[in-house]
Scaffold this motif. Structure first.
Motif, PDB file in Angstrom:
ATOM      1  N   GLN A 289     -13.517  10.456   4.583  1.00 26.12           N
ATOM      2  CA  GLN A 289     -13.016  10.464   5.946  1.00 26.12           C
ATOM      3  C   GLN A 289     -11.950   9.397   6.135  1.00 26.12           C
TER       4      GLN A 289
ATOM      5  N   ARG B 150     -17.143  11.953   4.168  1.00 27.35           N
ATOM      6  CA  ARG B 150     -17.181  12.815   5.345  1.00 27.35           C
ATOM      7  C   ARG B 150     -18.629  13.153   5.700  1.00 27.35           C
ATOM      8  N   LYS B 151     -18.905  13.231   7.004  1.00 24.10           N
ATOM      9  CA  LYS B 151     -20.262  13.485   7.498  1.00 24.10           C
ATOM     10  C   LYS B 151     -20.233  14.622   8.520  1.00 24.10           C
TER      11      LYS B 151
ATOM     12  N   GLN C  33     -21.008  16.502  12.133  1.00 25.51           N
ATOM     13  CA  GLN C  33     -20.985  16.067  13.523  1.00 25.51           C
ATOM     14  C   GLN C  33     -21.669  17.117  14.391  1.00 25.51           C
TER      15      GLN C  33
ATOM     16  N   ALA D   9     -19.837  20.133  16.819  1.00 22.78           N
ATOM     17  CA  ALA D   9     -18.575  20.550  16.215  1.00 22.78           C
ATOM     18  C   ALA D   9     -18.728  21.988  15.727  1.00 22.78           C
TER      19      ALA D   9
ATOM     20  N   HIS E  31     -18.074  22.658   7.167  1.00 26.99           N
ATOM     21  CA  HIS E  31     -18.887  22.036   8.219  1.00 26.99           C
ATOM     22  C   HIS E  31     -19.672  23.141   8.901  1.00 26.99           C
TER      23      HIS E  31
END
Length: 730
Positions: free
Chosen positions: A150, A177-178, A180, A183, A206
């Motif tokens: 990220q 990166r994680k 959310q 989203a 995601h």
């Protein structure tokens, strides 16, 4: 004394930055930054991002338990975000960090991710992944891509108590990166192709699972045939995480991070006497014994056919965040790491004047590395009278089981121009297991004395129990070289910021820290009398944002002293080297003069030296010498121009200057200054970005990094490369 060319470059870049700063103050047009929706943020909106902001209004993750903006923190913090790295074609962590203020890097296969900043090198720069430090970077770090990240954050100096012993020049934190919550479903794909059959691809997903859970998966694969003969390489990195919001005040994040790689087998090109070089490469290196690089050997590989520089890593983490009240926030991270690494190479290439052959050594080392532990942290917010006060506290327990098998088989000699690879040979192993049990406690606090004036303070105590055993090739225990020892370093810091307004802040910071012997606690032996070093840093600076031209500006001065150094000088030797001092100035600015035109730059001046240093290998008194891989001037400048001809077309360029650096502690090998130019063009469709990147446009031959253990050779950088890439996001 700064060389004239570097001085002119520094002066020109400094004047440019000052002009931009002054012009932005005088400008009358005020263009507000547009706000983007969540859907827009999740699509490929990279246009105009190649010249990054300094992110003074953002909230860094590293060393920031109080969730303050970078503008409000009393130390230097540099952030490069994902969108900038993708827009500028920065596919590796080393290339991305090179764009930050005063940082240079190298990817020697001996130390795959090495950095220098603020006058210190190698393990004096701590490299961490999602806030967790494995150990000395020279032993544990590998090259990393940016697709799975990220952002990257750099904290300068020993200013980050959360990461253990404060390293002298700072911390580089790679943040993956994680997922959310809330989203939407989002997928992306990336593919690139460039010279030397260098190719890379990445996919990301995601996935919203339920209203209170989400998942993310990112996979990246890179491989290359290499620009030197017979030096193929590859890496595969996969990161996956699942977020569950169990209640409004409680969440869980389970994540995995897998890396498998095999590094290029290029350990450098040998230096030869001037009379033996029929086609010398000029303006790269100068030596006290008049040795040079021969262009005929530029693409030759002197390693063995069965060379190895490979590894396999797996991180597992479980993070819990709980907010039991409005004033108290708690978090806990349970982690486990497992790695196997192997090096098996002919690493040293020394020209023999008597035979006119290249004498090669042999060295192998295998790592079996297990690391696990727990990090607990909390923040308590309350009022002290009329003053807002935040108290951050933390505790961690870390266990390291590190088994190292190594050996030095007999070497051989090969022809300068027609080297025959041959085989490595027998593996007679010396086993050296290292066991480290460590716990640490720290507290940080910040007090808002007035609306504009804020004070900071903190301290950390560590307890480190080290057990080091050594065995001979027959497996017999060597009592004289084995030992146990306990360290209890204490670090503390004070800082203050004064915000004249929401856009202008001045700060001062004083911090201390401690490094293990040679910064590498994995390599010491019983016969070496050592203790942790003492580090002290002073820093003062200015940070400001300007509404006109959307400019950001930072200026910092620092002074660092590292005393009682014990410095690693060969594979197995540690020797006393006294005191290392460094001071310098760092300046950075970005600006947007028009809606579609952006430019920025940074320049760092560093004056570093050893006050006392005797090289125990050769008995050379290097007192007053400059540390290797520390240039006086590092400068970057770049621009981007978007919407050319009304089309979704963006063009940009960057230039980088690095002044002369020494290749050894004796300062008898000098790698000369260089400038590299990068160009890019990008065409932005609705969900697709087509990029063309040209790196090293002028085809400059230069040495970006010196391996201090091999001063008789130099690893030359890649020639000009052209890369075409496609990034699709839905």
């Amino acid at each position: 004394m700064i060389i004239p060319h570097a001085l002119r470059t520094c002066r020109a870049l400094s004047l440019c930055c000052i002009w931009l700063f002054a012009a932005s103050i005088q400008a009358t047009e005020d263009t507000d930054l547009f706000e983007m929706s969540l859907d827009e943020l999740l699509t490929v909106t990279l246009s105009g991002s190649a010249v990054r902001d300094l992110n003074l209004e953002t909230t860094p993750v590293s060393a920031n338990p109080f969730n303050l903006s970078a503008l409000a923190l009393p130390f230097s913090v540099d952030v490069i975000e994902r969108k900038t790295m993708r827009a500028r074609g920065l596919t590796s962590v080393t290339s991305a960090v090179d764009n930050l203020v005063g940082v240079i890097s190298g990817e020697s296969p001996a130390e795959p991710s090495s950095f220098a900043m603020r006058g210190f090198i190698r393990d004096s720069v701590s490299v961490v992944r999602d806030g967790i430090k494995l150990g000395p970077a020279s032993m544990t770090m590998r090259p990393h891509n940016t697709f799975n990240l990220q952002q990257i954050e750099v904290i300068k100096g020993p200013a980050a108590l959360q990461f253990g012993q404060g390293t002298a020049s700072g911390v580089i934190n790679m943040i993956t990166r994680k997922p959310q919550l809330n989203a939407p479903l989002n997928s992306e794909a990336f593919v690139s192709q460039s010279k030397f059959d260098t190719r890379e691809w990445g996919v990301g997903l995601h996935l919203p699972v339920t209203s209170n859970s989400a998942a993310r998966l990112d996979v990246n694969k890179a491989q290359s045939d290499g620009w030197v003969n017979n030096t193929p390489s590859h890496s595969l990195n996969a990161t996956a995480s699942i977020l569950w919001q169990a209640s409004p005040t409680l969440s869980w994040l389970l994540s995995f991070d897998y890396l498998e790689d095999d590094l290029p087998a290029y350990w450098g090109t040998p230096l030869v006497p001037g009379h033996a070089a029929l086609d010398p490469i000029s303006d790269i290196v100068t030596t006290a014994n008049d040795r040079v690089l021969d262009n005929r050997t530029r693409y030759l590989n002197y390693n063995v056919a069965d060379s190895r520089s490979d590894s396999e890593h797996l991180w597992s983490r479980l993070r819990t965040d709980w907010q039991p009240s409005d004033t108290l926030s708690l978090s806990n991270t349970l982690f486990h790491f497992k790695a196997d690494r192997a090096w098996q190479n002919a690493e040293s290439y020394v020209f023999n004047p008597a035979t006119e052959l290249i004498d090669r050594d042999r060295f192998f080392v295998f790592h079996d590395h297990t690391f696990y532990g727990n990090q607990f942290a909390g923040v308590y917010r309350h009022q002290l009278g009329t003053m807002a006060h935040q108290l951050a506290f933390g505790a961690e327990l870390k266990v390291t089981d590190f088994s190292r098998e190594r050996g030095f088989p007999d070497g051989d000699s090969v022809s300068l121009l027609t080297p025959i690879a041959g085989q490595f040979g027998a593996l007679d192993k010396h086993l050296s297991p290292t066991d480290i049990r460590q716990w640490g406690l720290y507290i940080n606090n910040t007090l808002s004395v007035t609306e504009h004036w804020r004070l900071f303070g903190g301290l950390r105590r560590d307890h480190i129990r080290l057990v080091r055993d050594n065995y001979d090739v027959s497996g017999n225990f060597i009592a004289d070289e084995s030992f146990e020892r306990t360290f209890t370093p204490l670090a503390y810091q004070l800082g203050s910021t004064y915000q004249f307004s929401d856009t202008l802040s001045v700060y001062a910071h004083w911090s201390t820290g401690h490094d293990p012997v040679g910064s590498n606690i994995y390599l010491v032996n019983a016969s070496e009398n050592f203790d942790f070093t003492d580090i002290r840093q002073y820093e003062v600076g200015i940070k400001t944002l300007l509404n006109t031209w959307q400019s950001e500006f930072t200026l910092a001065w620092y002074d660092i002293t590292r005393r009682n150094i014990l410095l690693l000088t060969s594979h197995e030797t540690v020797g006393n080297s006294g005191t290392h001092v460094a001071h310098g100035v760092e300046l950075a600015i970005t600006s947007q003069p028009t809606e579609y035109f952006r430019l920025g730059g940074n320049v760092a001046y560093t004056d570093a030296s050893y006050e006392s240093f005797v090289d125990p290998d050769f008995g050379v008194n290097a007192s007053g010498h400059t540390p290797p891989n520390v240039p006086e001037i590092v400068a970057n400048a770049w621009f981007s121009w978007d919407k050319i001809g009304g089309l979704p077309l963006e063009l940009g360029a960057g230039i980088r200057h690095v002044s002369d650096r020494y290749g050894n502690f004796q300062n008898s090998v000098t790698f000369t200054r260089y400038e590299t130019v990068t160009l890019f063009a990008a065409y932005q469709f609705e969900h697709t970005r087509l990029n063309l990147n040209v790196r090293n446009l002028l085809n400059e031959a230069y040495v970006p990094w010196a391996d201090i253990f091999y001063p008789a050779q130099a690893a030359i950088a890649a020639p000009r490369t052209i890369e075409l890439s496609l990034h699709i996001n839905y």
